[in-house]
Each structure stands twice: as structure tokens, then as C-alpha cells.
Design an enzyme around this catalytic site. Structure first.
Site, PDB file in Angstrom:
ATOM      1  CE  LYS A  79      -4.512   0.970   0.621  1.00 22.54           C
ATOM      2  NZ  LYS A  79      -5.679   0.253   0.142  1.00 22.54           N
TER       3      LYS A  79
ATOM      4  N   GLY B  43     -25.381   2.812   3.785  1.00 21.00           N
ATOM      5  CA  GLY B  43     -24.494   3.423   2.794  1.00 21.00           C
ATOM      6  C   GLY B  43     -24.794   2.860   1.421  1.00 21.00           C
TER       7      GLY B  43
ATOM      8  N   GLY C 112     -23.655   4.015  -1.557  1.00 22.47           N
ATOM      9  CA  GLY C 112     -22.731   4.651  -2.502  1.00 22.47           C
ATOM     10  C   GLY C 112     -22.454   3.663  -3.622  1.00 22.47           C
TER      11      GLY C 112
END
Ligand code: NAD
Length: 365
Positions: A90, A191, A193
Site C-alpha cells: 500500500k 451506505g 454509494g
């Protein structure tokens, strides 16, 4: 792997890396573009470390280091549990993403740093970065996934993520109820989204009784215009009767305050780090008879989508690869029950065992 608060005090970077078993951390700076980035490579036993680049305005550098160490380790487990030949990595860029108007110089410079690792780390989108930023990175390196479709990329990963969450939810229903049919089940999606929206679509199609909650009026409007769903106030989620709670917004919604109130027998959603404290809240869910589908397994569709890009993208194949989530989830539930451990701990165990075995194979001629 644990979620509980990590801390870094000055001068303890090496011991923290050793403790968390990281391989490498690369600090990148560039005065002209103002770039301050850290790339962390946790484990490359299974393959190159793939993980997104987060662009975030950290309050201090220690927070950025902790975040990149924690997130890169999480990617190792996510790739391993999903059966991918990928390691965990990452990166973080320190700064205010929204305030950066001219993005090309910074992202191209960053792309050069990614390229200098010769494929040991492959980057992708994350919070604060977009497919447009990936295009700039791609001008300097091939080691980037999450590209737009017109550049041979996989495009928006959320339909694939939602498919994985749906399969993980069905596996949990199979284990808890004896059938994976979700028809008539009361499911609350917190949520709606990118991922929540596609999840709702699948659940409605299966004739589940779908409830949604979101802080965005626009998102609620979009879903209610298309589907027959009940809207729940964001503050009434834990007072609502349901069979399945699907957190698809924020992390840590299962915590000391909410756990006693939850009225469901399954938690299965897309959000990362749903349990505020993996061990404590994982055990508390067991005590309450609630089955928890480990977040990092069932939301792995996004990573599987990126992985498919490396092989020459094909959405159908990405969807097919995502189907590993169903049997993997069942395996985890069985191990957890047999060993009397949390489902998250059982998932960690399978991931670690796969890495151990592949490391053993790699050490043979
Ligand atoms: P998104 O930003 O598109 O959607 C999140 C939604 O949650 C938004 O509509 C937002 O308004 C809503 N929200 C925020 N706070 C809320 C609250 N308190 N109550 C109710 N709604 C709230 O994000 P997404 O891409 O759909 O991802 C959802 C979650 O899944 C995130 O935690 C993300 O890290 C995780 N995830 C996403 C993917 C992916 O492919 N997009 C992959 C793996 C994990």
C-alpha cells in the site's frame, strides 16, 4: 492480524516493521512537486505487492507511517484469502488531495518511484486518488492497476465488490439458516454509494425486504427512484429489526455502543474494518449469536478486479474469480465454530497457512 490501535513512537520504525513482519518501506520526496509518499511492502511470498495509493492529509508523519503499515499488511491477508497470487502493499501520499489542482507533475513523479521498484509493488486507486491519477502514473510505469476501461483497465470495481459481498452474505445465510435464499429476509444496507447501490440491486432482484440508510439525500433519491426499498434514518439503524446488517459506508460501526443493540443474526457488508476491535467485538458478536462474514474476504471483489487487469481484463472472468468468496466464507465459518474462534481469526489463519505453504514450495528446487 489485529485492528487494535497501533502506535509508533519516534525511532521505532524498524521494530514496528519487524513486529508486523514488513519487508520494505520506501520514502519518496520531490521538492518541485511537493511529493511526500511512503510505499510499504508487507509480504511478497505470493506475488507482487498490490495495493492502492491513499492521498490523505495526515496530522503527522507517524500517523501516515502507521496507516501505510496497517493497510499494506491488510492487503497481504486479503490477497491470500482470495486465492490470488499477489502480495500485500500500500502507499500513502501526504497532503490535501482536493487542494491539488495540477495533478500531472506529482503523479508522474510518483509513478517514477513506483517504477523504480521494478514490479515489486503495483499501485491502484484508493481514498483521495482517481482513475485520472492512475493515467498519469501509467505514463511513467506499467505497474499500475485500476485504470479506466479505455486504457485496458477494469474500470469501476464496485459492481464486482458488490457481487462478492452478496455472495458472502448468501454463504452466511446458508451457514446460519440452512438456506442461502434471501427472499423475504430483512436486510439493511447502510451506505448506498458505489458498492451499496449495486448490492441493493441484487438484493431487490432476489426479493429480499431491503432497507437503506445514507447521509446523502442524493444517494437515497437515486435508489428509491429505481427500487422499492424502505428508508431508515441514519440514527435509527440500531433500533431497527432486521435479519442482516450490511455496513457499506464507514468502518468501526460495530463497537461497544452498538453491539448490544444490533437486532440481526448476520453481519455482512463491504465496509473495511467493521469491527472496532477485531478480537473483542468479534467475540461479543459470537456471544450474541450473530454470524460475522469477515469484511476483508467478502469485499475482496475490488482487489480481484485489479488482479484480473494484470492478466488482460475481462469482467466476466473477474466476476467468476470473485465466486471463490462463497466457499471460502463457508470454510471460515466452519473453522471458527470448530475452534471456538472469531470468523476474522479463522480467516487470518487460512491466509497465513496459504502463505506458509507457498513459501515452503518456493524454497524447493
Ligand atoms: P462510497 O463513498 O461510494 O459510498 C459510501 C456511502 O456511505 C456514501 O453514499 C455516503 O454518503 C454513505 N455514508 C457515509 N456515512 C454514512 C453514515 N453514517 N450512515 C449512512 N451512510 C453513510 O464508497 P463505496 O465505494 O461504496 O465503498 C463503501 C465501503 O466499502 C467503504 O468502506 C470502502 O472502503 C469499502 N470498499 C469498497 C470497495 C469498492 O470497490 N468500492 C472495495 C472494498 C471495500
Amino acid at each position: 492480524m489485529s485492528n487494535t490501535s497501533l502506535q509508533l513512537t519516534n525511532g521505532e520504525i524498524f521494530s514496528t516493521m519487524m513486529e508486523m513482519q514488513h519487508e520494505q518501506m520506501v520514502f519518496c520526496t520531490d521538492k518541485t512537486t511537493g511529493l511526500k509518499a511512503i510505499i510499504a511492502i508487507h509480504n511478497t511470498t505470493l506475488g507482487p505487492a498490490l495495493g492502492g495509493t491513499r492521498f490523505w492529509n495526515y496530522t503527522n508523519e507517524d500517523d501516515a507511517i502507521i496507516d501505510v503499515l496497517r493497510l499494506s499488511r491488510g492487503m497481504t491477508y486479503k490477497a491470500a484469502i482470495s486465492g490470488l497470487n499477489l502480495g500485500g502493499g500500500k502507499a500513502v501520499i501526504i497532503g490535501d488531495s482536493k487542494a491539488l489542482a495540477n495533478r500531472e507533475p506529482l503523479f508522474r513523479r510518483y509513478g517514477k518511484f513506483v517504477n523504480s521498484l521494478n514490479g515489486k509493488y503495483i499501485t491502484a486507486e484508493d481514498v483521495g486518488t482517481s482513475t485520472g491519477d492512475m493515467e498519469y502514473i501509467n505514463m511513467e510505469t506499467d505497474y499500475v492497476a485500476g485504470k479506466p476501461e479505455q486504457l485496458g483497465g477494469g474500470g469501476d470495481p464496485s459492481p464486482v465488490t458488490a457481487y462478492g459481498v452478496y455472495l458472502g452474505m448468501k454463504a452466511a445465510a446458508k451457514y446460519a439458516n440452512g438456506t442461502d435464499n434471501l427472499k423475504g429476509k430483512k436486510i439493511l444496507v447502510q451506505g448506498v454509494g458505489n458498492v451499496g447501490y449495486h448490492l441493493v440491486e441484487r438484493l431487490v432482484k432476489e426479493e429480499a425486504i431491503v432497507m437503506i440508510s445514507d447521509i446523502s439525500e442524493d444517494r437515497i433519491k437515486k435508489v428509491t427512484q429505481e427500487h422499492h426499498v424502505q428508508v431508515i434514518d441514519k440514527d435509527a439503524i440500531f433500533e431497527t429489526d432486521m435479519d442482516i446488517y450490511a455496513p457499506c459506508a464507514l468502518g468501526a460501526t460495530i463497537n461497544d455502543e452498538t453491539i448490544g443493540k444490533l437486532k440481526c443474526n448476520i453481519v455482512a457488508g463491504a465496509a473495511n474494518n467493521q469491527l472496532k476491535d477485531e478480537q473483542k467485538h468479534g467475540m461479543a458478536l459470537i456471544e450474541r449469536g450473530i454470524l460475522y462474514a469477515p469484511d476483508y474476504l467478502i469485499n475482496a471483489g475490488g482487489l480481484i478486479n485489479c488482479y484480473s487487469e494484470l492478466e488482460g481484463y475481462n469482467r466476466e472472468r473477474a466476476m467468476q474469480k470473485t465466486e471463490i468468496i462463497y466457499p471460502r466464507a463457508l470454510e471460515i465459518f466452519e473453522i471458527a465454530a470448530k475452534e471456538k474462534i472469531t470468523t476474522q481469526a479463522a480467516a487470518n489463519r487460512i491466509a497465513e497457512e496459504r502463505i506458509r505453504l507457498v513459501a515452503h514450495i518456493n524454497s524447493r528446487l
